[in-house]
Design a protein around this motif. Structure first.
Motif, PDB file in Angstrom:
ATOM      1  N   LYS A   1       0.672  -1.237   0.008  1.00  0.00           N
ATOM      2  CA  LYS A   1       0.143   0.034  -0.120  1.00  0.00           C
ATOM      3  C   LYS A   1       0.931   1.254  -0.078  1.00  0.00           C
ATOM      4  O   LYS A   1       0.616   2.268  -0.627  1.00  0.00           O
TER       5      LYS A   1
ATOM      6  N   PRO B   1      -7.355   0.938  -5.527  1.00  0.00           N
ATOM      7  CA  PRO B   1      -7.949   1.855  -4.639  1.00  0.00           C
ATOM      8  C   PRO B   1      -9.387   2.399  -5.432  1.00  0.00           C
ATOM      9  O   PRO B   1      -9.470   2.350  -6.381  1.00  0.00           O
ATOM     10  N   LYS B   2      -9.934   3.143  -4.365  1.00  0.00           N
ATOM     11  CA  LYS B   2     -11.029   3.736  -4.794  1.00  0.00           C
ATOM     12  C   LYS B   2     -10.981   5.145  -5.498  1.00  0.00           C
ATOM     13  O   LYS B   2     -11.747   5.340  -6.382  1.00  0.00           O
TER      14      LYS B   2
ATOM     15  N   GLY C   1      -4.700   5.188  -1.320  1.00  0.00           N
ATOM     16  CA  GLY C   1      -5.563   5.959  -0.414  1.00  0.00           C
ATOM     17  C   GLY C   1      -6.621   4.766  -0.018  1.00  0.00           C
ATOM     18  O   GLY C   1      -6.187   3.695   0.157  1.00  0.00           O
ATOM     19  N   GLU C   2      -7.875   5.212   0.099  1.00  0.00           N
ATOM     20  CA  GLU C   2      -8.880   4.305   0.581  1.00  0.00           C
ATOM     21  C   GLU C   2      -8.824   3.214  -0.497  1.00  0.00           C
ATOM     22  O   GLU C   2      -8.887   3.350  -1.696  1.00  0.00           O
TER      23      GLU C   2
ATOM     24  N   LYS D   1     -17.661  12.003  -0.761  1.00  0.00           N
ATOM     25  CA  LYS D   1     -18.150  10.600   0.147  1.00  0.00           C
ATOM     26  C   LYS D   1     -18.856   9.700  -0.549  1.00  0.00           C
ATOM     27  O   LYS D   1     -19.861  10.238  -0.855  1.00  0.00           O
TER      28      LYS D   1
END
Length: 609
Positions: free
Chosen positions: A118, A152-153, A124-125, A187
């Motif tokens: 990672k 990753p998102k 990130g997320e 979000k």
């Protein structure tokens, strides 16, 4: 090309057809593997485990993964296809004979490997992650390594494969394995809770492009038919088709684009939600984000239903048990789309023409998924094979609608709305280069040779037979398969399915002729084997299969004999006549061979036990 892979064998040695009837195809495959260890150059201390098999109409394919002390060797397998006649008709090997015996106790944990990976890509997320322990031998030294897959998102977008040394924690290799349709490298909204006790599948409706606004109206890019920053107009609205959305989910007064074959999800930036609503009518125009969601749901659902219900091939993602997961708005809005092999998901970008508006892009990326799922993660990009598969799957569907004529340039277009315009050039299925001299080492360009040839076969024998042979043939391949070997597999699938599935000798000849004309070296075959062997008016051989001696009948005069293996290599020669009509083949390896006689216009096939 990958070192140490047996990529240029013919992949066909066959075992005896008179194995006892109670033997399963799995036992036949294992027996064949044992009998051919010398041919495959398998080292004495190397073992295999059969961890995946897939039964299809042409037989069953078994994947034997190379193991060392219970640990799987990365990207190393022998794939064996057993026909319905209980004969091994195809094999493919990525076996690595240079793997050494090493310590298999990791010095770092799985979680530590993930954190190292990672941090290496500064992710990130995370939307998806997976860590697996392998023996890794891609850099000339065998090491114990974690293969970490991260999707990753947001950043960095992709399906990342990070190889981490399990003893030292050193990062060995980093590669983005996402399969893009182009050569480019807020979000999250949480869905409302679903009451599983009240969930049901119902039919809805919605507007889509079939397959794109230019195809639907027989127009070319320009005038009212331009992207214009995703704006709609009367012409583009009129180009939509109102369709039935089969088996969408209804629960708690809400309708979701989620069914048994497809599911809209939101796992990549930008986050735009799931487009659930209180009505079953999903009526959007292209300027609204919901349009892309409906478009991808419809086309993926329709294609997966066609495979599973019309063709009768059981094919779904192996990574999960729901319908194909697809994000209609992903890649951080960039102008590309991809299939993510780790999670088995699809995602579509939004730059220039939104990719999810063009069914060619949707089906191309689905084509990568089909390739991956058929091979249990053994998808190949050698010679751009998977890119060609995606282009073929897209063009096969569009051409089946009959909306373009052969005189139209768009008849051969892949990505007819997304490409072939100011956005980018797109691709075609009448590509002029020949294999292998036309290969340039660029996977998207080279894949056009494969797609072009398949579409030529499509024109000769029809959509369903070509699609079925294409899918069944891909199921026999693995990560080392190039275009030529894929061609052999597709034809072999058609041969193995035979007349029970509508394949005639004329079909097999059409397939052979098209592949040969493209430059693929196709092994000899004898479609009318059963007739040739027993027709009293032609030269025939017996017994077949044989342990060693072959006798000829109906000979006239003297003939030179050539015995040829499935590579097309001459492995034996001899001379026979009416009195000396026996050939001793006892020293040949177990497998399938062909006999050619001077002055005789047939090819005889036999199986050496």
């Amino acid at each position: 090309m990958k070192n140490h892979l047996l990529l240029f064998f013919a992949f066909f040695f066959a075992i005896s057809q008179n194995l006892q009837a109670q033997n399963s195809k799995g036992i036949i495959a294992k027996t064949w593997l044992t009998q051919n260890r010398e041919v495959l150059e398998i080292q004495e201390n190397h073992t295999f485990e059969m961890l995946f098999s897939k039964a299809v109409f042409s037989g069953e394919t078994f994947r034997f993964y190379q193991m060392l002390n219970g640990i799987q060797v990365f990207d190393a397998e022998i794939t064996i296809h057993v026909s319905n006649n209980n004969v091994v008709t195809y094999y493919q090997s990525t076996y690595n004979k240079n793997v050494a015996i090493i310590n298999i106790t990791p010095q770092i944990t799985q979680n530590e490997a993930f954190e190292i990976a990672k941090n290496e890509i500064n992710a990130g997320e995370i939307a998806f992650k997976k860590e697996e322990l392998f023996i890794y031998n891609k850099q000339e030294t065998s090491i114990l390594a974690y293969v970490v897959r991260i999707e990753p998102k947001q950043t960095p977008i992709g399906s990342w494969e990070i190889i981490v040394n399990a003893e030292t924690g050193t990062v060995i290799n980093v590669e983005n394995k996402a399969l893009n349709h182009k050569d480019k490298n807020k979000k999250k909204e949480e869905p409302k809770a679903k009451n599983s006790n009240m969930m049901m599948l119902v039919n809805g409706s919605g507007f889509v492009f079939e397959t794109d606004p230019l195809t639907a109206t027989n127009n070319v890019y320009g005038g009212q038919y331009v992207d214009n920053n995703d704006a709609t107009n009367a012409a583009l609205d009129a180009a939509r088709t109102n369709v039935t959305l089969l088996d969408i989910t209804q629960t708690g007064g809400q309708y979701y684009l989620e069914g048994p074959y497809a599911e809209v999800v939101d796992f990549e930036s930008p986050s735009k939600g799931l487009f659930n609503q209180a009505s079953s009518a999903f009526n959007f125009n292209r300027q609204q984000d919901g349009f892309e969601a409906v478009n991808v749901y419809y086309h993926i659902d329709k294609s997966m239903r066609y495979i599973n219900e019309t063709l009768g091939i059981n094919l779904m993602p192996y990574q999960y048990t729901t319908g194909v997961k697809v994000d209609p708005s992903g890649l951080s809005g960039s102008d590309n789309s991809h299939y993510l092999g780790g999670s088995g998901s699809l995602s579509f970008g939004e730059g220039c023409v939104d990719d999810a508006e063009d069914a060619d892009v949707v089906l191309h990326e689905l084509g990568h998924g089909l390739h991956d799922w058929l091979t249990n993660g053994g998808l190949s990009q050698v010679n751009g094979l998977s890119e060609g598969c995606g282009d073929y799957w897209a063009n096969s569907y569009k051409r089946s609608l009959g909306q373009w004529n052969t005189t139209d340039a768009s008849y051969y277009y892949v990505f007819g709305w997304d490409g072939h315009n100011t956005c980018w050039n797109g691709r075609v299925t009448n590509y002029g280069a020949q294999y292998p001299s036309g290969l340039i080492g660029q996977i998207h360009t080279d894949g056009q040779m494969w797609a072009t040839t398949l579409m030529e076969i499509w024109e000769d024998i029809g959509r369903e037979k070509t699609d079925k042979a294409f899918l069944e043939g891909l199921a026999m391949t693995n990560s080392g398969t190039n275009q030529q070997n894929a061609a052999i597999a597709v034809r072999q699938a058609a041969i193995d399915m035979g007349t029970a599935h509508g394949y005639t000798c004329e079909d097999i000849q059409a397939i052979t002729s098209r592949f040969t004309a493209q430059g693929y070296n196709m092994p000899a075959y004898n479609c009318n084997l059963s007739v040739d062997e027993f027709n009293v008016n032609t030269v025939a051989i017996y017994p077949n299969p044989t342990n060693g001696l072959i006798s000829f009948k109906n000979l006239t005069g003297l003939h030179n004999v050539s015995v040829i293996n499935m590579l097309g290599q001459k492995v034996m020669t001899g001379t026979i006549n009416t009195t000396n009509n026996v050939l001793n083949v006892s020293k040949l390896f177990t497998g399938t061979y062909f006999i050619k006689l001077t002055g005789v216009d047939i090819v005889l096939k036999f199986i050496k036990k």
